[in-house]
Design a protein around this motif. Structure first.
Motif, PDB file in Angstrom:
ATOM      1  N   PRO A  85      13.777  -0.392   3.281  1.00 24.35           N
ATOM      2  CA  PRO A  85      12.363  -0.736   3.099  1.00 24.35           C
ATOM      3  C   PRO A  85      11.524   0.341   2.429  1.00 24.35           C
ATOM      4  O   PRO A  85      10.359   0.087   2.102  1.00 24.35           O
ATOM      5  N   GLU A  86      12.097   1.538   2.221  1.00 29.78           N
ATOM      6  CA  GLU A  86      11.339   2.542   1.466  1.00 29.78           C
ATOM      7  C   GLU A  86      11.197   2.147   0.006  1.00 29.78           C
ATOM      8  O   GLU A  86      10.403   2.739  -0.732  1.00 29.78           O
ATOM      9  N   ASN A  87      11.971   1.146  -0.415  1.00 21.24           N
ATOM     10  CA  ASN A  87      11.725   0.487  -1.700  1.00 21.24           C
ATOM     11  C   ASN A  87      10.677  -0.585  -1.442  1.00 21.24           C
ATOM     12  O   ASN A  87      10.945  -1.583  -0.774  1.00 21.24           O
ATOM     13  N   ALA A  88       9.479  -0.374  -1.949  1.00 20.67           N
ATOM     14  CA  ALA A  88       8.365  -1.221  -1.548  1.00 20.67           C
ATOM     15  C   ALA A  88       7.560  -1.702  -2.751  1.00 20.67           C
ATOM     16  O   ALA A  88       7.707  -1.189  -3.866  1.00 20.67           O
ATOM     17  N   VAL A  89       6.745  -2.701  -2.494  1.00 17.08           N
ATOM     18  CA  VAL A  89       5.812  -3.210  -3.499  1.00 17.08           C
ATOM     19  C   VAL A  89       4.434  -3.333  -2.880  1.00 17.08           C
ATOM     20  O   VAL A  89       4.279  -3.333  -1.655  1.00 17.08           O
ATOM     21  N   ILE A  90       3.444  -3.454  -3.752  1.00 14.68           N
ATOM     22  CA  ILE A  90       2.082  -3.749  -3.321  1.00 14.68           C
ATOM     23  C   ILE A  90       1.836  -5.239  -3.517  1.00 14.68           C
ATOM     24  O   ILE A  90       2.047  -5.776  -4.601  1.00 14.68           O
ATOM     25  N   ALA A  91       1.404  -5.898  -2.444  1.00 15.97           N
ATOM     26  CA  ALA A  91       1.048  -7.317  -2.507  1.00 15.97           C
ATOM     27  C   ALA A  91      -0.454  -7.453  -2.293  1.00 15.97           C
ATOM     28  O   ALA A  91      -1.009  -6.876  -1.355  1.00 15.97           O
ATOM     29  N   VAL A 101      -4.600  -6.314   0.940  1.00 18.37           N
ATOM     30  CA  VAL A 101      -3.639  -5.507   0.199  1.00 18.37           C
ATOM     31  C   VAL A 101      -2.614  -4.995   1.200  1.00 18.37           C
ATOM     32  O   VAL A 101      -2.979  -4.423   2.234  1.00 18.37           O
ATOM     33  N   ALA A 102      -1.339  -5.224   0.903  1.00 20.97           N
ATOM     34  CA  ALA A 102      -0.286  -4.812   1.824  1.00 20.97           C
ATOM     35  C   ALA A 102       0.814  -4.078   1.091  1.00 20.97           C
ATOM     36  O   ALA A 102       1.097  -4.340  -0.081  1.00 20.97           O
ATOM     37  N   LEU A 103       1.434  -3.150   1.791  1.00 24.02           N
ATOM     38  CA  LEU A 103       2.649  -2.499   1.334  1.00 24.02           C
ATOM     39  C   LEU A 103       3.806  -3.220   2.015  1.00 24.02           C
ATOM     40  O   LEU A 103       3.863  -3.285   3.246  1.00 24.02           O
ATOM     41  N   VAL A 104       4.694  -3.792   1.219  1.00 17.71           N
ATOM     42  CA  VAL A 104       5.787  -4.604   1.754  1.00 17.71           C
ATOM     43  C   VAL A 104       7.113  -3.998   1.318  1.00 17.71           C
ATOM     44  O   VAL A 104       7.340  -3.741   0.134  1.00 17.71           O
ATOM     45  N   VAL A 115      -7.641  -4.952   4.789  1.00 17.99           N
ATOM     46  CA  VAL A 115      -8.393  -6.196   4.587  1.00 17.99           C
ATOM     47  C   VAL A 115      -9.859  -5.844   4.372  1.00 17.99           C
ATOM     48  O   VAL A 115     -10.431  -5.024   5.102  1.00 17.99           O
ATOM     49  N   ARG A 116     -10.451  -6.448   3.349  1.00 18.75           N
ATOM     50  CA  ARG A 116     -11.887  -6.274   3.104  1.00 18.75           C
ATOM     51  C   ARG A 116     -12.504  -7.654   2.882  1.00 18.75           C
ATOM     52  O   ARG A 116     -12.059  -8.410   2.031  1.00 18.75           O
ATOM     53  N   HIS A 117     -13.513  -7.981   3.666  1.00 11.68           N
ATOM     54  CA  HIS A 117     -14.160  -9.288   3.567  1.00 11.68           C
ATOM     55  C   HIS A 117     -15.279  -9.255   2.522  1.00 11.68           C
ATOM     56  O   HIS A 117     -15.886  -8.201   2.283  1.00 11.68           O
TER      57      HIS A 117
END
Length: 404
Positions: A85-91, A101-104, A115-117
């Motif tokens: 999982p240290e190979n990740a993307v931004i979603a 915005v998440a790091l997956v 999270v920003r509303h």
């Protein structure tokens, strides 16, 4: 002839490498024996492919032991191949009322999330670009131990496949906005983008309620309705990427005018604001307000109950059209559509089967999204992982191109 044979052998090896990485990415830790059965390859081939993926830093291997009910080891230990999982993307999931915005990590774990509303309604595209860029930069700054392999964005509108241009996102007030190109320029990194419902159906197919189904529909309602469709396991995009705008399917010839230029569109009859207005609430309250109306209807409030029944009726009318047009095995419902199904499935069913269906009703499963509100976010991550899954050997190039 020799060169052609070598080329064919190399392509076969690349295809097998892709297949193994995809299997581990979607299934999680998997034994070599299981991979042998799953991919139809012999043990030595699986061993060689695993070693290559380990050298690329994409998978790891550990010895797994079986334990019986008494806690005693049983059987021979097996080699377990697992994604790193240290190979990740931004979603990024850009919604009508929030940005996520998440790091997956490879394999699907969400490692970090922000999270920003924001207020529902029209938004300046440059302001949104800056907001998203800052959230992405904050996320990347907190994960220096990870390799960022890409950035994927889910957008609530019609997105052109070749360059991510947002052709039509009425609930953001966007028409022909180059959001994807602007975000890529701002970040100095490649960005790929897709329609939220298209990404939702991909996510539910890989990790959610549509696993095992090659013909699937994903329908998600908020202010509007988005639809994503798999046909034979392949995403239905159309010639330029705009297929699936079923929110603008006309269901009421005498209905009100829509922002798309038509009238009587399905989303005007079943969107969140329609339910809230019918129930005597102010529009724009989002999922929480929808849940309150449904709870009030369940508790016996007459106006809320009438609102739920009317919207459920029109939801069933639209579902009948979806079944007749696309003939799916499964329909996965997200957003307020899922909330409605869980509270008024009987009313939706009555409208759905009122006239004959081309396919028997029992051939279609209707169920809520297993991934809940994260379907499009997970889909955005899969969009970002697509490049390394297609060509694992290019992983180091992807990291370099992505600026890390």
């Amino acid at each position: 002839m020799v060169a052609a044979t070598v080329s064919g052998t190399e392509e076969l090896r690349r295809a097998n490498l892709r297949a193994l990485l995809r299997a581990v990415h979607t299934r999680g830790p998997t034994t070599r024996a299981e991979l042998t059965r799953l991919l139809g390859l012999n043990r030595s081939t699986i061993g060689g492919l695993t070693s290559e993926l380990m050298e690329l830093g994409l998978v790891a291997e550990r010895v797994a032991t079986r334990v019986d009910a008494r806690g005693s080891r049983t059987g021979r230990p097996s080699n377990l191949v697992e994604p790193r999982p240290e190979n990740a993307v931004i979603a990024v999931d850009l919604g009508v009322d929030r940005v996520q915005v998440a790091l997956v990590g490879l394999g699907g774990p969400v490692l970090d999330r922000r999270v920003r509303h924001h207020q529902r309604g029209e938004h300046d595209v440059n302001h949104v670009v800056e907001t998203v860029a800052q959230m992405v930069e904050q996320t990347l700054a907190g994960c220096t131990s990870k390799r960022c392999l890409g950035i994927g964005v889910s957008l609530p509108g019609a997105v052109r496949a070749r360059d991510g241009m947002v052709q039509f996102a009425p609930n953001l007030g966007w028409h022909g906005e180059p959001f994807t190109a602007l975000l890529s320029k701002r970040l100095g990194r490649p960005v790929t983008a897709g329609n939220d419902a298209n990404l939702g159906v991909i996510a539910e197919h890989l990790r959610g309620a549509a696993v095992g189904h090659e013909h699937a529909a994903y329908l998600s309602a908020s202010v509007g309705i988005g639809g994503g469709f798999l046909v034979g396991g392949v995403l239905l995009e159309g010639s330029t990427g705009y297929a699936g705008e079923i929110g603008h399917l006309q269901v009421d010839a005498d209905g009100p005018a829509c922002t798309c230029g038509g009238s009587g569109c399905w989303e005007l009859k079943v969107g969140e604001n329609r339910l809230l207005t019918l129930a005597g609430r102010l529009p724009g309250g989002g999922p929480e307000a929808v849940a309150e109306v449904i709870a009030s209807a369940r508790d016996g409030e007459a106006r809320a109950r009438a609102a739920v029944e009317e919207v459920a009726e029109w939801a069933g009318v639209g579902l009948r059209a979806i079944i007749n047009i696309f003939n799916p095995e499964v329909i996965v419902l997200g957003g307020s559509m899922a909330q409605l199904w869980e509270s008024a499935a009987d009313r939706m069913e009555r409208a759905l089967v009122r006239t004959a269906l081309l396919a028997p009703r029992e051939d279609v499963v209707v169920r809520p999204a297993k991934l809940g509100q994260d379907s499009s976010l997970v889909g955005a991550a899969e969009l970002a992982f697509a490049a390394v899954l297609e060509d694992p050997q290019a992983v180091n190039e992807l990291v370099a191109v992505d600026g890390r």
